[in-house]
Design a protein around this motif. Structure first.
Motif, PDB file in Angstrom:
ATOM      1  N   ILE A  91       7.190   5.416  -3.389  1.00 15.05           N
ATOM      2  CA  ILE A  91       6.832   4.546  -4.631  1.00 15.05           C
ATOM      3  C   ILE A  91       7.972   3.753  -5.056  1.00 15.05           C
ATOM      4  O   ILE A  91       7.708   2.729  -5.584  1.00 15.05           O
ATOM      5  CB  ILE A  91       6.569   5.634  -5.757  1.00 15.05           C
ATOM      6  N   GLU A  92       9.316   4.112  -4.932  1.00 16.67           N
ATOM      7  CA  GLU A  92      10.315   3.092  -5.255  1.00 16.67           C
ATOM      8  C   GLU A  92      10.519   1.770  -4.422  1.00 16.67           C
ATOM      9  O   GLU A  92      10.486   0.656  -4.898  1.00 16.67           O
ATOM     10  CB  GLU A  92      11.833   3.749  -5.071  1.00 16.67           C
ATOM     11  N   ALA A  93       9.985   2.015  -3.111  1.00 18.92           N
ATOM     12  CA  ALA A  93       9.945   0.690  -2.408  1.00 18.92           C
ATOM     13  C   ALA A  93       8.634  -0.156  -3.077  1.00 18.92           C
ATOM     14  O   ALA A  93       8.784  -1.480  -2.915  1.00 18.92           O
ATOM     15  CB  ALA A  93       9.474   1.066  -0.867  1.00 18.92           C
ATOM     16  N   VAL A  94       7.575   0.387  -3.590  1.00 18.29           N
ATOM     17  CA  VAL A  94       6.515  -0.373  -3.841  1.00 18.29           C
ATOM     18  C   VAL A  94       7.105  -1.037  -5.121  1.00 18.29           C
ATOM     19  O   VAL A  94       6.573  -2.368  -5.219  1.00 18.29           O
ATOM     20  CB  VAL A  94       5.238   0.835  -4.155  1.00 18.29           C
ATOM     21  N   LEU A 108       0.877  -1.056   0.121  1.00 15.19           N
ATOM     22  CA  LEU A 108      -0.089  -0.017   0.172  1.00 15.19           C
ATOM     23  C   LEU A 108       0.793   1.266   0.034  1.00 15.19           C
ATOM     24  O   LEU A 108       1.426   1.494   0.979  1.00 15.19           O
ATOM     25  CB  LEU A 108      -0.693  -0.049   1.328  1.00 15.19           C
ATOM     26  N   LEU A 109       0.609   2.065  -0.957  1.00 17.53           N
ATOM     27  CA  LEU A 109       1.388   3.388  -0.913  1.00 17.53           C
ATOM     28  C   LEU A 109       0.485   4.551  -0.214  1.00 17.53           C
ATOM     29  O   LEU A 109      -0.592   4.570  -0.457  1.00 17.53           O
ATOM     30  CB  LEU A 109       1.538   3.829  -2.518  1.00 17.53           C
ATOM     31  N   SER A 117       9.924  -1.839  -6.144  1.00 15.07           N
ATOM     32  CA  SER A 117      10.761  -2.933  -5.718  1.00 15.07           C
ATOM     33  C   SER A 117      10.103  -4.231  -4.997  1.00 15.07           C
ATOM     34  O   SER A 117      10.493  -5.317  -5.469  1.00 15.07           O
ATOM     35  CB  SER A 117      12.162  -2.529  -4.674  1.00 15.07           C
ATOM     36  N   LEU A 118       9.142  -3.881  -4.179  1.00 11.01           N
ATOM     37  CA  LEU A 118       8.538  -5.208  -3.516  1.00 11.01           C
ATOM     38  C   LEU A 118       7.783  -5.686  -4.551  1.00 11.01           C
ATOM     39  O   LEU A 118       7.667  -7.126  -4.412  1.00 11.01           O
ATOM     40  CB  LEU A 118       7.969  -4.491  -2.334  1.00 11.01           C
ATOM     41  N   VAL A 119       6.884  -5.188  -5.268  1.00 10.68           N
ATOM     42  CA  VAL A 119       6.317  -5.748  -6.256  1.00 10.68           C
ATOM     43  C   VAL A 119       7.133  -6.648  -7.523  1.00 10.68           C
ATOM     44  O   VAL A 119       6.819  -7.704  -7.542  1.00 10.68           O
ATOM     45  CB  VAL A 119       5.274  -4.879  -7.182  1.00 10.68           C
ATOM     46  N   ALA A 120       8.323  -6.122  -7.806  1.00  6.77           N
ATOM     47  CA  ALA A 120       8.934  -6.722  -8.606  1.00  6.77           C
ATOM     48  C   ALA A 120       9.678  -7.937  -7.929  1.00  6.77           C
ATOM     49  O   ALA A 120       9.820  -8.872  -8.827  1.00  6.77           O
ATOM     50  CB  ALA A 120      10.108  -5.830  -9.345  1.00  6.77           C
ATOM     51  N   GLN A 121       9.953  -8.118  -6.667  1.00  5.90           N
ATOM     52  CA  GLN A 121      10.380  -9.062  -6.280  1.00  5.90           C
ATOM     53  C   GLN A 121       9.311 -10.062  -5.741  1.00  5.90           C
ATOM     54  O   GLN A 121       9.943 -11.127  -4.865  1.00  5.90           O
ATOM     55  CB  GLN A 121      11.225  -8.558  -4.803  1.00  5.90           C
ATOM     56  N   ASN A 122       8.018  -9.954  -5.841  1.00  2.85           N
ATOM     57  CA  ASN A 122       6.910 -10.492  -5.737  1.00  2.85           C
ATOM     58  C   ASN A 122       6.694 -10.866  -4.242  1.00  2.85           C
ATOM     59  O   ASN A 122       6.122 -11.870  -3.854  1.00  2.85           O
ATOM     60  CB  ASN A 122       7.289 -12.297  -6.213  1.00  2.85           C
ATOM     61  N   VAL A 123       6.935  -9.541  -3.588  1.00  2.00           N
ATOM     62  CA  VAL A 123       6.712  -9.705  -1.981  1.00  2.00           C
ATOM     63  C   VAL A 123       5.018  -9.365  -1.963  1.00  2.00           C
ATOM     64  O   VAL A 123       4.144  -9.815  -0.944  1.00  2.00           O
ATOM     65  CB  VAL A 123       7.471  -8.542  -1.341  1.00  2.00           C
ATOM     66  N   GLY A 124       4.438  -8.794  -2.900  1.00  3.06           N
ATOM     67  CA  GLY A 124       3.084  -8.468  -3.039  1.00  3.06           C
ATOM     68  C   GLY A 124       2.967  -7.884  -4.250  1.00  3.06           C
ATOM     69  O   GLY A 124       3.578  -7.594  -5.075  1.00  3.06           O
ATOM     70  N   VAL A 125       1.511  -7.342  -4.334  1.00  6.96           N
ATOM     71  CA  VAL A 125       1.060  -6.642  -5.493  1.00  6.96           C
ATOM     72  C   VAL A 125       0.489  -5.343  -5.001  1.00  6.96           C
ATOM     73  O   VAL A 125       0.470  -5.263  -3.959  1.00  6.96           O
ATOM     74  CB  VAL A 125      -0.307  -7.560  -6.222  1.00  6.96           C
ATOM     75  N   THR A 126       0.066  -4.407  -6.012  1.00  3.20           N
ATOM     76  CA  THR A 126      -0.524  -3.114  -5.786  1.00  3.20           C
ATOM     77  C   THR A 126      -1.268  -2.903  -6.816  1.00  3.20           C
ATOM     78  O   THR A 126      -1.252  -3.386  -7.982  1.00  3.20           O
ATOM     79  CB  THR A 126       0.726  -2.174  -5.412  1.00  3.20           C
ATOM     80  N   ILE A 127      -2.157  -1.609  -6.666  1.00  2.00           N
ATOM     81  CA  ILE A 127      -2.936  -1.030  -7.677  1.00  2.00           C
ATOM     82  C   ILE A 127      -2.570   0.441  -7.673  1.00  2.00           C
ATOM     83  O   ILE A 127      -2.692   1.139  -6.610  1.00  2.00           O
ATOM     84  CB  ILE A 127      -4.541  -1.105  -7.274  1.00  2.00           C
ATOM     85  N   LEU A 128      -2.074   0.874  -8.894  1.00  2.00           N
ATOM     86  CA  LEU A 128      -1.492   2.136  -9.080  1.00  2.00           C
ATOM     87  C   LEU A 128      -1.790   2.741 -10.395  1.00  2.00           C
ATOM     88  O   LEU A 128      -2.295   1.976 -11.245  1.00  2.00           O
ATOM     89  CB  LEU A 128      -0.190   2.605  -8.419  1.00  2.00           C
TER      90      LEU A 128
END
Length: 317
Positions: free
Chosen positions: A227-230, A197-198, A232-243
């Motif tokens: 936003i950069e943390a979001v 969550l951003l 990186s975490l999405v790219a590493q498959n830690v979670g997903v997001t909606i932006l």
């Protein structure tokens, strides 16, 4: 046969209004003429751009892809005409522009660059504030105008608002995430997924609104203002997001790749817009600034669409 500018204008109008009658009114042509124009365009392309139903028109997948290119062409033409007719304005004065942190994060360098190029004799001062401070400041005359997320605005009759661009919100996942292979995803399908969550510019309140409307709740595993943390975490498959598409990049700071997927039902777009008291109360410098921002928004939207298309092509190759 070649595609004409008129055909592109007819197609974009039909895509944006969803109705032949309204598109015809916008383009100042008869309904039969616009229908013929669309059919000729589909015939030339060899694909169906719209599906027809009782309520009007709906873009097909081919139509959605072609719309990005059509808007790009028309926006480029508008920019070329505007810059040729009045590349450098002689307007003098000063403008104090209020912006929120989202606008500052993604648009400020472009805004400053456009002002320097187009309005070299205008003293331009951008100021970052939160949304409530901006509304009060515009109302009280502290700011000449502002660029904000207009979907967050308090509805007040004394403030004029004008949408500059509409940026769709979509699902972001790692390339190898199971949902990345789907053409679209619903909130219900995401309800059991780890969610990043951003926390920026009232985004959390927006997220809560559309999840609550669906009677669902995201499974938040990390909340961040970065936003950069979001990414990186999405790219590493830690979670997903909606932006939104406006803030999308197909890679993270550490080189990871991100996949974007359409959302179905209930997820609002992120609408960036101008607010001001009344155009009659604006100085010539403020009016020139507003016109420059309108042109810039078209350019940013075009760049966003090209990045989206480039990301899709890259994933296919």
């Amino acid at each position: 046969m070649k595609i004409t500018i008129k055909q592109l204008e007819h197609f974009v109008a039909a895509a944006q209004t969803g109705q032949v009658s309204r598109a015809a009114q916008r383009c100042y042509v008869s309904q039969p003429s616009l229908t013929t124009s669309l059919k000729n365009l589909e015939s030339f392309l060899g694909v169906q751009l719209f599906s027809r139903h009782s309520a009007g028109l709906r873009l097909t997948l081919h139509g959605e892809r072609f719309l990005r290119h059509a808007e790009h062409i028309l926006a480029s033409l508008d920019m070329a005409v505007a810059e040729t007719k009045d590349a450098i304005s002689s307007v003098e004065g000063s403008v104090k522009l209020a912006i929120t942190d989202t606008v500052s994060e993604y648009m400020l360098p472009k805004i400053i660059g456009a002002m320097r190029r187009q309005l070299p004799q205008v003293s331009f001062e951008p100021v970052e504030r939160n949304r409530l401070q901006i509304e009060h400041g515009v109302r009280d005359g502290e700011f000449d105008l502002a660029v904000v997320l207009i979907s967050n605005l308090t509805r007040r009759s004394d403030l004029k608002q004008e949408r500059l661009l509409k940026s769709e919100r979509r699902l972001w996942t790692a390339l190898d995430h199971p949902l990345a292979a789907q053409s679209s995803v619903s909130l219900r399908e995401l309800s059991d997924q780890a969610f990043i969550l951003l926390d920026m510019d009232e985004h959390v309140a927006t997220v809560n609104r559309y999840w609550s409307a669906a009677k669902l709740k995201p499974k938040v595993v990390f909340r961040t203002k970065s936003i950069e943390a979001v990414r990186s975490l999405v790219a590493q498959n830690v979670g997903v997001t909606i932006l939104s598409d406006l803030v999308f990049r197909p890679w993270s700071h550490d080189g990871g790749r991100i996949r974007r997927t359409a959302m179905t039902g209930g997820v609002p777009s992120m609408d960036l817009g101008l607010i001001y008291r009344h155009e009659a109360q604006m100085s010539k410098a403020a009016q020139a600034c507003a016109n420059t921002l309108r042109l810039l928004a078209k350019s940013v939207l075009r760049e966003s669409h090209l990045m989206m298309e480039g990301n899709v092509q890259g994933l296919r190759n």
